[in-house]
Design a protein around this motif. Structure first.
Motif, PDB file in Angstrom:
ATOM      1  N   ASP A  76      -0.050  -7.483  -1.580  1.00 32.61           N
ATOM      2  CA  ASP A  76       1.114  -7.843  -1.814  1.00 32.61           C
ATOM      3  C   ASP A  76       2.294  -7.110  -1.415  1.00 32.61           C
ATOM      4  OD1 ASP A  76       3.720  -9.198  -2.873  1.00 32.61           O
ATOM      5  OD2 ASP A  76       2.473  -9.930  -4.651  1.00 32.61           O
ATOM      6  N   ASP A  78       5.106  -7.525  -1.206  1.00 31.00           N
ATOM      7  CA  ASP A  78       6.419  -8.006  -1.705  1.00 31.00           C
ATOM      8  C   ASP A  78       6.515  -6.873  -2.914  1.00 31.00           C
ATOM      9  OD1 ASP A  78       8.045  -9.473  -0.356  1.00 31.00           O
ATOM     10  OD2 ASP A  78       7.238 -11.318  -1.127  1.00 31.00           O
ATOM     11  N   GLN A  79       5.128  -7.139  -3.648  1.00 30.16           N
ATOM     12  CA  GLN A  79       4.965  -6.428  -4.976  1.00 30.16           C
ATOM     13  C   GLN A  79       5.111  -4.879  -4.677  1.00 30.16           C
ATOM     14  OE1 GLN A  79       2.416  -3.899  -5.517  1.00 30.16           O
ATOM     15  NE2 GLN A  79       2.671  -3.562  -7.773  1.00 30.16           N
ATOM     16  N   GLY A  82       9.065  -4.097  -3.276  1.00 30.75           N
ATOM     17  CA  GLY A  82       9.904  -4.663  -4.440  1.00 30.75           C
ATOM     18  C   GLY A  82       9.800  -3.597  -5.636  1.00 30.75           C
ATOM     19  N   THR A  83       8.679  -2.900  -5.771  1.00 26.43           N
ATOM     20  CA  THR A  83       8.405  -2.015  -6.869  1.00 26.43           C
ATOM     21  C   THR A  83       9.133  -0.742  -6.616  1.00 26.43           C
ATOM     22  OG1 THR A  83       6.319  -2.757  -7.430  1.00 26.43           O
ATOM     23  CG2 THR A  83       6.854  -0.499  -8.121  1.00 26.43           C
ATOM     24  N   TYR A 137      13.907  -6.605   1.110  1.00 30.40           N
ATOM     25  CA  TYR A 137      14.377  -5.779  -0.062  1.00 30.40           C
ATOM     26  C   TYR A 137      15.627  -4.803   0.358  1.00 30.40           C
ATOM     27  CZ  TYR A 137      10.802  -7.983  -2.902  1.00 30.40           C
ATOM     28  OH  TYR A 137      10.047  -8.962  -3.668  1.00 30.40           O
ATOM     29  N   ARG A 337      -2.013  -3.308  -3.782  1.00 35.13           N
ATOM     30  CA  ARG A 337      -0.686  -3.282  -4.386  1.00 35.13           C
ATOM     31  C   ARG A 337      -0.629  -1.880  -4.994  1.00 35.13           C
ATOM     32  NH1 ARG A 337       0.568  -8.078  -7.790  1.00 35.13           N
ATOM     33  NH2 ARG A 337       0.143 -10.092  -6.860  1.00 35.13           N
ATOM     34  N   SER A 343       3.143   2.625 -11.014  1.00 34.84           N
ATOM     35  CA  SER A 343       4.382   1.820 -11.146  1.00 34.84           C
ATOM     36  C   SER A 343       5.353   2.240 -12.416  1.00 34.84           C
ATOM     37  CB  SER A 343       4.073   0.378 -11.124  1.00 34.84           C
ATOM     38  OG  SER A 343       4.986  -0.353 -11.460  1.00 34.84           O
TER      39      SER A 343
END
Length: 492
Positions: A76, A78-79, A82-83, A137, A337, A343
């Motif tokens: 992912d 985006d994960q 985005g994170t 992003y 991820r 995270s």
């Protein structure tokens, strides 16, 4: 942001027609390019080490790993991006190809790539998904393309240089704007090499033909900074701890290591990168690369060894706080991820930085200076608290020291001071100190040498209503753009 336009022209904007026109200081020594200025302002970005090593539990793949081992279960982009964006990073550099030679994009020049993996039935492209997510992003995207390739049968022969150039061209033409091209210094040694399973040595100073590769990057990605231990845009800090020395020059003169004929990627006295070179030949600031984990790639056994908040804070002050950038490696796990442990720590780190630096206690201070260049309002000391990097305080050419006094609205408690030089005119300061007014006298709380793009100095907590920055010595008249005073929170 700095506006890199004609410096002389810029300086006369909004100057009263009744005021004497005072020319700006002449640039001192090496100065940054436009691409380097944009890089400086990023300050912190992420490294993404991800390849077959993620699934084989290795740090350096041998080159014989079957393509079938690369199979993230829930990739992912985006994960991942985005994170990183939520954690305050400004960009990400992906290991498009590490030393094992496995390519995270479907390269037309090798079968050792994602196109022959089970992931997405061979139709996937990690480089594309990460670069697309960066655009989504509003993050900048960079690529790592290892010069060493332990898989390619022709490594060590002239044919590999054509192969490498072709792959570099693929990355620099098919994935949008690139902010950094990252070249490793690990070159030559044992490997699979198409089944030969042998050790191959190269002449690092000449084999890769850097004099032809660098112009290729300039042609295809003129805005990209090139990183290596020899630059030419960004130098390695000389360690993998994320620490630049407290005295860290943005300028640098690469020197060849013993036995090498010239200083190119992989051949320098890289230890000098920790300090740079005072009055160095090139503007070549340091990048501090370090992993959030003991290894560069994800290893399940390291889930309980992720760096603590306290460790990340120390890294920040010894990298960004010493004028370098921080390239923090956050390796995706086997799902594809960012692991929840990493995270969580990133969010703690981001929250700490916001609490630490959101309130600049100098914002409402009255400011006075020992002298102002030509007594011109354009160089007024109030420029150091206007939150505008295009403006600066300067002295006359013959004044290579000076003081700035900040009168706070009332007593404040603080333990950190920040200063930034106006680096489009070069790095100048070689010695400074910070004092507070207590009991009718000035007391020094900290001192240092270099400032450069940014300097953060910490000291024991103190309460005062008047603070002084003294430029004790500079190689040319000081030009200070911004200052800050902060109360750093404890590390919980």
């Amino acid at each position: 942001m700095y506006k890199i336009i004609g410096l002389t022209c810029l300086l006369f904007i909004s100057v009263s027609c009744h005021e004497k026109v005072v020319p700006p200081p002449e640039p001192y020594g090496a100065i940054p390019s436009k691409r380097q200025m944009k890089w400086h302002q990023m300050e912190m970005y992420a490294f993404l080490h991800f390849t077959t090593n993620t699934f084989t539990d290795k740090e350096w793949g041998y080159g014989d790993e079957p393509e079938s081992v690369f199979n993230p279960t829930d990739f992912d982009a985006d994960q991942i991006i985005g994170t990183l964006r939520e954690a305050g990073f400004k960009g990400a550099i992906l290991t498009a190809k590490h030393h094992d030679g496995f390519c995270l994009w479907p390269s037309a020049y090798t079968e050792h790539s994602v196109k022959n993996s089970p992931w997405k039935d061979g139709k996937g492209d990690v480089v594309k998904e990460i670069s697309d997510a960066c655009r989504t992003y509003q993050m900048k995207f960079g690529v790592y393309l290892s010069p060493w390739d332990r898989n390619y049968a022709g490594y060590g022969q002239p044919e590999y240089i054509t192969y490498y150039r072709n792959q570099l061209q693929e990355l620099l033409t098919n994935y949008g704007n690139i902010f950094e091209v990252w070249w490793d210094g690990a070159n030559g040694g044992d490997g699979y090499y198409g089944g030969a399973r042998e050790t191959r040595k190269i002449d690092r100073s000449s084999y890769y033909q850097w004099d032809k590769l660098i112009p290729l990057v300039r042609e295809l990605q003129p805005g990209a900074c090139i990183f290596s231990d020899a630059g030419p845009d960004i130098r390695w800090v000389g360690n993998e701890n994320g620490f630049a020395k407290d005295s860290c020059w943005e300028t640098y003169t690469p020197l060849p290591a013993k036995g090498e004929t010239k200083a190119v990627a992989g051949t320098t006295q890289w230890q000098i990168g920790e300090t740079g070179t005072q009055n160095g030949k090139f503007w070549m600031p340091a990048e501090a690369d370090v992993s959030i984990r003991p290894g560069w790639f994800y290893h399940p056994a390291e889930n309980d060894k992720v760096k603590s908040l306290e460790e990340l804070v120390e890294i920040y002050f010894h990298s960004v706080g010493n004028g370098a950038s921080l390239n923090l490696n956050v390796p995706p796990d086997r799902t594809g991820r960012i692991n929840p442990v990493d995270s969580t720590r990133l969010m703690e780190f981001h929250a700490w930085l916001k609490e630490a630096f959101d309130d600049n206690l100098l914002r409402n201070a009255k400011v006075e200076a020992s002298a102002t260049r030509g007594e011109s309002e354009f160089y007024d000391v109030r420029n150091t608290v206007d939150d505008d990097l295009d403006t600066y305080w300067a002295t006359n050419d013959d004044e290579k020291s000076g003081t700035i006094v900040f009168q706070l609205p009332g007593k404040e408690t603080f333990n950190c001071f920040m200063a930034q030089e106006y680096i489009p005119l070069g790095q100048r300061v070689s010695e400074f100190s910070v004092d507070v007014w207590q009991n009718g006298e000035w007391k020094t709380v900290t001192n240092g040498s270099t400032i450069g793009y940014k300097k953060l100095v910490r000291f024991p907590m103190v309460t005062a209503e008047k603070v002084r920055l003294t430029i004790d010595n500079a190689m040319a008249c000081p030009v200070i753009s911004e200052t800050g005073l902060f109360l750093l929170p404890g590390v919980r």
